[in-house]
Design a protein around this motif. Structure first.
Motif, PDB file in Angstrom:
ATOM      1  N   TRP A   1      -9.614  10.978  -9.942  1.00 32.07           N
ATOM      2  CA  TRP A   1      -8.519  11.739 -10.558  1.00 32.07           C
ATOM      3  C   TRP A   1      -7.375  11.925  -9.568  1.00 32.07           C
ATOM      4  CZ3 TRP A   1      -5.861  12.587 -14.473  1.00 32.07           C
ATOM      5  CH2 TRP A   1      -5.104  13.751 -14.677  1.00 32.07           C
ATOM      6  N   TRP A   2      -7.714  12.136  -8.311  1.00 29.97           N
ATOM      7  CA  TRP A   2      -6.706  12.281  -7.251  1.00 29.97           C
ATOM      8  C   TRP A   2      -5.883  11.006  -7.113  1.00 29.97           C
ATOM      9  CZ3 TRP A   2      -6.372  10.020  -2.227  1.00 29.97           C
ATOM     10  CH2 TRP A   2      -5.492  10.664  -1.350  1.00 29.97           C
ATOM     11  N   ALA A   3      -6.561   9.862  -7.110  1.00 35.16           N
ATOM     12  CA  ALA A   3      -5.848   8.579  -6.969  1.00 35.16           C
ATOM     13  C   ALA A   3      -5.045   8.240  -8.211  1.00 35.16           C
ATOM     14  CB  ALA A   3      -6.855   7.462  -6.675  1.00 35.16           C
ATOM     15  N   TYR A   4      -5.602   8.524  -9.384  1.00 36.24           N
ATOM     16  CA  TYR A   4      -4.900   8.185 -10.625  1.00 36.24           C
ATOM     17  C   TYR A   4      -3.600   8.973 -10.768  1.00 36.24           C
ATOM     18  CZ  TYR A   4      -8.788   5.385 -12.339  1.00 36.24           C
ATOM     19  OH  TYR A   4      -9.739   4.406 -12.485  1.00 36.24           O
ATOM     20  N   ARG A   5      -3.575  10.169 -10.216  1.00 35.98           N
ATOM     21  CA  ARG A   5      -2.327  10.933 -10.260  1.00 35.98           C
ATOM     22  C   ARG A   5      -1.243  10.270  -9.406  1.00 35.98           C
ATOM     23  NH1 ARG A   5      -4.143  17.217  -9.701  1.00 35.98           N
ATOM     24  NH2 ARG A   5      -5.632  16.307  -8.241  1.00 35.98           N
ATOM     25  N   TYR A   6      -1.664   9.664  -8.295  1.00 33.59           N
ATOM     26  CA  TYR A   6      -0.677   8.914  -7.512  1.00 33.59           C
ATOM     27  C   TYR A   6      -0.205   7.685  -8.273  1.00 33.59           C
ATOM     28  CZ  TYR A   6       1.392   5.778  -4.146  1.00 33.59           C
ATOM     29  OH  TYR A   6       2.259   4.914  -3.524  1.00 33.59           O
ATOM     30  N   TYR A   7      -1.126   6.978  -8.914  1.00 34.23           N
ATOM     31  CA  TYR A   7      -0.738   5.811  -9.705  1.00 34.23           C
ATOM     32  C   TYR A   7       0.207   6.208 -10.830  1.00 34.23           C
ATOM     33  CZ  TYR A   7      -4.676   3.579  -7.297  1.00 34.23           C
ATOM     34  OH  TYR A   7      -5.531   3.087  -6.349  1.00 34.23           O
ATOM     35  N   LEU A   8      -0.022   7.396 -11.395  1.00 32.03           N
ATOM     36  CA  LEU A   8       0.884   7.907 -12.433  1.00 32.03           C
ATOM     37  C   LEU A   8       2.287   8.114 -11.857  1.00 32.03           C
ATOM     38  CD1 LEU A   8       1.524   9.129 -15.226  1.00 32.03           C
ATOM     39  CD2 LEU A   8       0.673  11.331 -14.354  1.00 32.03           C
ATOM     40  N   CYS A   9       2.363   8.612 -10.632  1.00 25.63           N
ATOM     41  CA  CYS A   9       3.675   8.819  -9.998  1.00 25.63           C
ATOM     42  C   CYS A   9       4.392   7.491  -9.775  1.00 25.63           C
ATOM     43  CB  CYS A   9       3.507   9.566  -8.670  1.00 25.63           C
ATOM     44  SG  CYS A   9       3.070  11.306  -8.864  1.00 25.63           S
TER      45      CYS A   9
ATOM     46  N   LEU B   1       1.613  -3.603 -11.515  1.00 27.84           N
ATOM     47  CA  LEU B   1       0.666  -4.694 -11.786  1.00 27.84           C
ATOM     48  C   LEU B   1      -0.394  -4.771 -10.690  1.00 27.84           C
ATOM     49  CD1 LEU B   1       2.952  -7.611 -13.055  1.00 27.84           C
ATOM     50  CD2 LEU B   1       1.588  -6.024 -14.416  1.00 27.84           C
ATOM     51  N   TYR B   2       0.034  -4.581  -9.457  1.00 28.41           N
ATOM     52  CA  TYR B   2      -0.876  -4.587  -8.311  1.00 28.41           C
ATOM     53  C   TYR B   2      -1.908  -3.463  -8.428  1.00 28.41           C
ATOM     54  CZ  TYR B   2      -1.868  -3.122  -3.426  1.00 28.41           C
ATOM     55  OH  TYR B   2      -2.456  -2.695  -2.264  1.00 28.41           O
ATOM     56  N   ARG B   3      -1.472  -2.283  -8.873  1.00 29.18           N
ATOM     57  CA  ARG B   3      -2.405  -1.167  -9.048  1.00 29.18           C
ATOM     58  C   ARG B   3      -3.411  -1.453 -10.161  1.00 29.18           C
ATOM     59  NH1 ARG B   3      -2.302   1.226  -4.311  1.00 29.18           N
ATOM     60  NH2 ARG B   3      -0.220   1.937  -3.733  1.00 29.18           N
ATOM     61  N   ILE B   4      -2.954  -2.063 -11.244  1.00 30.64           N
ATOM     62  CA  ILE B   4      -3.863  -2.405 -12.347  1.00 30.64           C
ATOM     63  C   ILE B   4      -4.922  -3.392 -11.864  1.00 30.64           C
ATOM     64  CG2 ILE B   4      -4.006  -3.553 -14.595  1.00 30.64           C
ATOM     65  CD1 ILE B   4      -1.195  -2.435 -15.184  1.00 30.64           C
TER      66      ILE B   4
END
Length: 370
Positions: free
Chosen positions: A177-185, A289-292
Motif C-alpha cells: 500500500w505504501w508503494a502503490y501510493r507512490y505509483y499513484l503520485c 509503463l515501467y511501473r506496470i
C-alpha cells in the motif's frame, strides 16, 4: 530583479535522501522553479515600465487609455493576418475594424492573468510531491539511521544493521500500500502534465495544443505564405476601442493601436513550456509503463536490482524478490539509493539468508509431517 531570483535559492534544496525517481523530481523541482521564475519575470515586466502602450489622440489622457485597454482587453482582425505587412496593413492582424464583422475579431484578455496562471501551474506541479511526502512519512530517512555515510564504529554499524534487518524481516510483505501510493503520485504527475496542456489550450482560446508544431511549421515554410503563430497567439500590436462623452454630450468612439511589449516575453516562455511539457509527458508516460511492468514481472525486479546494485549476489536478489512483494522491492530499491553500498550489500545478503533458512525449515517440517 536579481534580488528576486536570489530568493529562488531557498526553493532549490537538493536533498541527499532520495524517496522518489529522477523523473518525478523533474516535476516538483526543476519545473516548479522554472514556472515560478517565469511568473516573477512576467510580474516584474508588468509593473516595471509599461506593459502596454497605446497610440491615442491628444484629447485622451495616456494613462487612462493604457489602463483601460489593459484591463478591458484588446483585439485583432483574423482576416488581416493574411494581408501584406507594410502595404495593406501596418501590422499582421491590425486593420480598419469597420470593414469586418464582429465575428472576425479575436480578443485578447489573458495577459494580465499570465503571472497568476504560471504560479497556479507551479502549485499543481508540486501537488503530487506534497501528497507523496505526506504518505511516505519519513520512512526512508528513519530506516537509514545515518548508514549512508558508513563512517560509524563497527559496534554502532552492526547494531544499526541489525535494527534495519529486524524491521525488514518483521514487516516483509506489508509495504504494498505504501508503494502503490507512490505509483499513484507518478500517475497524478502524468495526468497533471496532460491536464495542463489542455488548461493552457483553454486559457489561450484553443490555440495552444498545436502551438509548438505550428511554430516548427512556420520556421520551415516559405516566407511569403506563412503566418507567425507566435504573433497570432501573442500579438505585439493590437487594437482597442475606447468610448467617452464629447463636449456636446454625445458618445464618442476612439480607436487606438496598442503595442504589447510583454508578449515578446510571453511567447518565448510558452514556446519553451510547450516543448518542456511534451518532454515531461513522454518521460512520465514511459515511467508509468515501467511501473506496470515492475508490478507484474518479478523477473524485471530481479534484473533492475542486479543492474543497479552489482555488489549484491544474484541468488540473494532472486531469493528476496521471490519471497517478497512489489512494495518490499520498492522499499529495498529506495534504501539502496541512499545507503552505503557495502552496508546495503550486507543487509541484502543477511535478509536473503534468513528467507532461505525459513523456507528450508518450512519444507523440512512439511516432509517430517508427511
Amino acid at each position: 530583479m536579481l534580488d528576486i531570483f536570489r530568493g529562488l535559492k531557498s526553493l532549490i534544496k537538493i536533498s541527499h535522501i532520495h524517496i522518489d525517481s529522477a523523473v518525478f523530481r523533474l516535476h516538483y523541482s526543476l519545473t516548479v522553479i522554472l514556472l515560478i521564475a517565469f511568473s516573477l519575470i512576467v510580474t516584474t515586466r508588468q509593473y516595471v515600465g509599461n506593459p502596454i502602450d497605446c497610440i491615442h489622440s491628444k484629447d485622451l489622457p495616456e494613462d487612462v487609455l493604457n489602463t483601460y485597454c489593459w484591463i478591458h482587453s484588446t483585439y485583432t482582425i483574423t482576416a488581416a493576418y493574411r494581408k501584406r505587412e507594410g502595404l495593406e496593413v501596418p501590422f499582421p492582424g491590425v486593420d480598419n475594424s469597420k470593414s469586418y464583422s464582429e465575428t472576425e475579431r479575436k480578443e485578447y484578455k489573458y495577459y494580465q492573468w499570465v503571472c497568476f496562471m504560471l504560479f497556479l501551474q507551479a502549485i499543481l506541479f508540486y501537488t503530487p510531491r506534497w501528497l507523496w511526502k505526506g504518505w511516505e512519512g519519513g520512512k526512508i530517512h528513519a530506516l537509514m539511521m545515518d548508514l549512508d555515510i558508513g563512517l560509524c564504529s563497527e559496534v554502532e554499524k552492526k547494531q544499526k544493521k541489525k535494527m534495519l534487518l529486524d524491521y525488514l524481516w518483521e514487516n516483509l510483505r506489508f509495504h504494498n500500500w505504501w508503494a502503490y501510493r507512490y505509483y499513484l503520485c507518478e500517475v497524478l504527475a502524468l495526468l497533471n502534465v496532460i491536464g495542463q496542456m489542455f488548461l493552457m489550450n483553454r486559457f489561450f482560446d484553443g490555440a495552444f495544443l498545436t502551438f509548438g508544431i505550428d511554430v516548427l511549421r512556420f520556421l520551415e515554410s516559405d516566407q511569403e505564405d506563412r503566418v507567425d503563430p507566435m504573433i497570432y497567439v501573442f500579438p505585439r500590436m493590437t487594437k482597442c476601442t475606447f468610448y467617452k462623452y464629447g463636449v456636446s454630450g454625445e458618445v464618442e468612439r476612439h480607436d487606438a493601436v496598442c503595442i504589447l511589449p510583454l508578449n515578446v516575453v510571453n511567447e518565448k516562455i510558452y514556446v519553451f513550456l510547450w516543448f518542456w511539457f511534451l518532454f515531461l509527458g513522454v518521460l512520465s508516460f514511459f515511467t508509468v509503463l515501467y511501473r506496470i511492468l515492475i508490478i507484474f514481472s518479478p523477473r524485471t525486479r530481479v534484473y533492475l536490482l542486479r543492474m543497479r546494485f552489482r555488489l549484491v549476489r544474484r541468488d540473494a536478489v532472486e531469493t528476496i524478490v521471490r519471497r517478497s512483494k512489489v512494495g518490499d522491492w520498492f522499499l529495498l530499491y529506495m534504501l539502496g539509493e541512499n545507503l552505503d553500498t557495502v552496508i546495503y550489500r550486507d543487509v541484502m545478503h543477511e535478509l536473503a539468508n534468513k528467507l532461505a533458512s525459513r523456507h528450508h525449515h518450512g519444507v523440512k517440517g512439511e516432509l517430517q509431517e508427511a
